[in-house]
Design a protein around this motif. Structure first.
Motif, mmCIF file in Angstrom:
data_model
loop_
_atom_site.group_PDB
_atom_site.id
_atom_site.type_symbol
_atom_site.label_atom_id
_atom_site.label_comp_id
_atom_site.label_asym_id
_atom_site.label_seq_id
_atom_site.Cartn_x
_atom_site.Cartn_y
_atom_site.Cartn_z
ATOM 1 N N ASP A 77 -1.969 4.214 0.333
ATOM 2 C CA ASP A 77 -1.799 4.715 1.695
ATOM 3 C C ASP A 77 -3.165 4.968 2.342
ATOM 4 O OD1 ASP A 77 0.932 4.608 1.502
ATOM 5 O OD2 ASP A 77 1.260 6.774 1.679
ATOM 6 N N GLN A 78 -4.092 5.547 1.562
ATOM 7 C CA GLN A 78 -5.432 5.820 2.092
ATOM 8 C C GLN A 78 -6.136 4.518 2.457
ATOM 9 O OE1 GLN A 78 -8.634 5.417 0.164
ATOM 10 N NE2 GLN A 78 -9.983 6.970 1.070
ATOM 11 N N TRP A 79 -5.992 3.493 1.621
ATOM 12 C CA TRP A 79 -6.598 2.195 1.920
ATOM 13 C C TRP A 79 -6.084 1.653 3.253
ATOM 14 C CZ3 TRP A 79 -5.756 -1.278 -3.040
ATOM 15 C CH2 TRP A 79 -6.225 -0.609 -4.182
ATOM 16 N N ASP A 128 2.749 -0.995 -4.685
ATOM 17 C CA ASP A 128 2.247 0.123 -3.891
ATOM 18 C C ASP A 128 1.583 -0.374 -2.604
ATOM 19 O OD1 ASP A 128 3.094 1.782 -5.929
ATOM 20 O OD2 ASP A 128 1.092 2.060 -6.785
ATOM 21 N N PHE A 129 0.783 -1.418 -2.752
ATOM 22 C CA PHE A 129 0.045 -1.975 -1.616
ATOM 23 C C PHE A 129 0.987 -2.512 -0.542
ATOM 24 C CE2 PHE A 129 -1.598 -5.921 0.249
ATOM 25 C CZ PHE A 129 -2.732 -5.459 0.887
ATOM 26 N N VAL A 130 1.957 -3.308 -0.940
ATOM 27 C CA VAL A 130 2.902 -3.884 0.018
ATOM 28 C C VAL A 130 3.696 -2.775 0.708
ATOM 29 C CG1 VAL A 130 4.981 -5.292 0.214
ATOM 30 C CG2 VAL A 130 3.030 -6.134 -1.102
ATOM 31 N N ASN A 131 4.121 -1.780 -0.065
ATOM 32 C CA ASN A 131 4.858 -0.660 0.532
ATOM 33 C C ASN A 131 4.004 0.087 1.555
ATOM 34 O OD1 ASN A 131 7.093 -1.270 -1.010
ATOM 35 N ND2 ASN A 131 6.756 0.347 -2.513
ATOM 36 N N PRO A 337 -13.700 3.387 -8.545
ATOM 37 C CA PRO A 337 -12.978 3.626 -9.793
ATOM 38 C C PRO A 337 -11.926 4.732 -9.718
ATOM 39 C CG PRO A 337 -15.312 3.329 -10.243
ATOM 40 C CD PRO A 337 -15.166 3.419 -8.746
ATOM 41 N N ASP A 338 -12.045 5.629 -8.748
ATOM 42 C CA ASP A 338 -11.004 6.651 -8.566
ATOM 43 C C ASP A 338 -9.743 6.081 -7.924
ATOM 44 O OD1 ASP A 338 -12.598 8.708 -9.614
ATOM 45 O OD2 ASP A 338 -13.525 9.081 -7.661
ATOM 46 N N GLY A 339 -9.853 4.894 -7.342
ATOM 47 C CA GLY A 339 -8.710 4.295 -6.661
ATOM 48 C C GLY A 339 -8.679 4.588 -5.177
ATOM 49 N N LEU A 340 -9.838 4.969 -4.608
ATOM 50 C CA LEU A 340 -9.933 5.321 -3.199
ATOM 51 C C LEU A 340 -11.034 4.512 -2.523
ATOM 52 C CD1 LEU A 340 -9.822 9.208 -3.594
ATOM 53 C CD2 LEU A 340 -7.917 7.732 -2.878
ATOM 54 N N LEU A 341 -10.908 4.307 -1.220
ATOM 55 C CA LEU A 341 -12.039 3.803 -0.449
ATOM 56 C C LEU A 341 -13.033 4.943 -0.274
ATOM 57 C CD1 LEU A 341 -10.606 1.653 2.494
ATOM 58 C CD2 LEU A 341 -11.776 0.851 0.448
ATOM 59 N N PRO A 342 -14.320 4.693 -0.495
ATOM 60 C CA PRO A 342 -15.310 5.759 -0.323
ATOM 61 C C PRO A 342 -15.293 6.323 1.091
ATOM 62 C CG PRO A 342 -16.257 3.912 -1.530
ATOM 63 C CD PRO A 342 -14.910 3.457 -1.031
ATOM 64 N N VAL A 346 -14.657 4.620 4.937
ATOM 65 C CA VAL A 346 -13.536 5.021 5.787
ATOM 66 C C VAL A 346 -14.043 5.453 7.168
ATOM 67 C CG1 VAL A 346 -11.689 6.719 6.075
ATOM 68 C CG2 VAL A 346 -12.074 5.659 3.832
ATOM 69 N N ALA A 347 -15.122 6.232 7.185
ATOM 70 C CA ALA A 347 -15.667 6.702 8.462
ATOM 71 C C ALA A 347 -16.175 5.544 9.308
ATOM 72 C CB ALA A 347 -16.789 7.705 8.211
#
Length: 463
Positions: A77-79, A128-131, A337-342, A346-347
């Protein structure tokens, strides 16, 4: 397969006017043009090894401990929210890349998320991505890397070795790829694109026969690409820009595969297209968001969070030299590696979306019409330094040359001129005070059909 392809090409090349034949996009390709901007997320085992990504090494050396894959905070969702804030209309995920590791619950490829301890072997990042894409209104696409597989020893589609052993492995690998493609095309609903990185090669040679699978399971999606067909083409560089002019027409129905029909400068052809080309193969301009300061990072790399992200001025130049030149822009994004965009990525994506909207979200005035001359009245004298021209792209490239004039003190003065228009052409010029702009089509094939002619004042933009 060939019969179906020929039929589709004939349908996409109707006759216009006095014997003219003009290539036009398929409905799927119209969606490509209308999308204008999307993103691709690269994620694989080597994001977790703590090393700088080395393409040569990763194509050859398997990663021995695949349980390094452990994105404890993964949040697609964050991506997708970050991509949406940038203005992206589609997103693509590397379901498998050069390691051969699969980011889904594969029944074909045991080297996948079933094999790791993360989420007890039950994770499915493709799902997860498609959802997330559907939740936030982006069209999902899947990228499938089959040209290289370091675990299985596949190099440039070829199974290493010789004799009967290698021939049997080659035949098995082709079937293996076809079965993976069927899984990915049949489990996740309608997809915007299936992207074979480096192509899917020649089904009559080393490559799997994937095109019929995509056609059957995903008839509404874009196919990119094999040696027979490309619904779009690479723009000739990874700079996020294309050439000027950039035509969507092309001399053959495939892209940058090993078939170039003897073209002397194939990259130039990719960047510019061919105004007289018989096929509709529109351009893609791609670049990683982390491409600054000499970096070129399709995957997250340690230590670069503060120095590799392109500044806003560079991103806006990409936008105007891709979307503004009749191409579709794709930015590469890199979950960590945490599974998030830095957070810095994002900013910057949010700043990019806001600046595109500030510059081009609200025109001073706009109009549309047919014929060779179109006048845009502003209602009162005001400063103008940009215009956008867009053809009815479903009807093909009809404009071959144009000029734009501004009425200044009662006289028409040329402010810009060009050749290819296509879906969108952004023209910048020194500011003029005017109460009207006039578009004149100087050369054309078939009657011009202008979807958009609009004026803007973007002074004060990030420069």
């Amino acid at each position: 397969m060939l019969t179906a392809l020929l039929a589709s090409l004939l349908l996409a090349t109707p006759a216009f006017g006095a014997g003219e034949k003009l290539p036009v996009p398929s409905p799927n390709q119209v969606k490509w043009h209308e999308a204008e901007f999307g993103v691709v997320f690269h994620y694989d085992l080597h994001v977790f090894d703590g090393l700088v990504y080395g393409q040569g090494n990763n194509r050859i050396n398997p990663i021995e401990d695949y349980n390094i894959f452990n994105p404890e905070e993964l949040d697609t969702d964050q991506w997708i929210c970050a991509a949406r804030d940038a203005g992206a209309r589609f997103a693509i995920l590397t379901a498998t890349h050069e390691t051969g590791f699969g980011l889904w619950q594969s029944d074909v490829n045991p080297y996948c998320l079933k094999a790791v301890k993360w989420r007890d072997g039950k994770g499915d990042i493709v799902r997860d991505f498609v959802n997330s894409c559907r939740k936030y209104g982006l069209m999902p696409g899947i990228y499938i890397g089959i040209r290289w597989n370091s675990l299985l020893g596949i190099h440039n589609f070829r199974a290493e070795g010789g004799g009967e052993f290698a021939r049997n492995r080659q035949a098995w690998y082709k079937r293996f790829c076809e079965r993976m493609v069927e899984e990915l095309c049949s489990r996740y609903g309608d997809l915007f694109m299936i992207w074979f990185d480096g192509g899917a090669d020649d089904p009559r040679g080393l490559g799997p026969d994937v095109e019929p699978i995509v056609n059957r399971c995903q008839p509404g999606c874009l196919f990119y690409h094999n040696v027979d067909r490309a619904d779009l083409r690479w723009g000739g560089s990874e700079s996020g820009t294309v050439g000027d002019p950039c035509w969507s027409s092309f001399p053959y129905p495939y892209s940058h595969s090993n078939r170039t029909d003897g073209t002397a400068d194939h990259n130039r052809l990719l960047a510019h297209g061919d105004p007289d080309g018989a096929y509709w193969v529109p351009a893609m301009a791609d670049a990683p968001l982390r491409g600054y300061n000499g970096r070129h990072e399709w995957f997250w790399e340690p230590g670069d969070d503060e120095r590799a992200v392109y500044p806003l001025t560079d991103l806006m130049e990409m936008y105007e030299k891709s979307v503004g030149r009749n191409a579709t822009l794709i930015l590469g994004l890199t979950p960590n590696p945490d599974g998030l965009l830095p957070s810095g990525d994002v900013a910057r994506l949010k700043e990019f979306g806001e600046e595109v909207n500030r510059r081009f979200g609200t025109p001073l005035a706009c109009t549309s019409g047919t014929g060779t001359r179109l006048t845009l009245r502003l209602g009162a004298r005001q400063k103008v330094d940009c215009c956008i021209i867009g053809e009815e792209i479903a009807r093909g490239h009809r404009i071959r040359a144009y000029r734009v004039e501004a009425r200044v003190n009662g006289k028409w003065t040329t402010v810009c001129r060009g050749t290819a228009v296509g879906h969108k052409r952004i023209e910048r010029f020194p500011a003029v005070e005017t109460d009207a702009l006039r578009l004149t089509v100087e050369q054309h094939i078939c009657d011009p059909a202008i979807r958009d002619f609009s004026a803007y004042r973007i002074a004060g933009a990030a420069e």
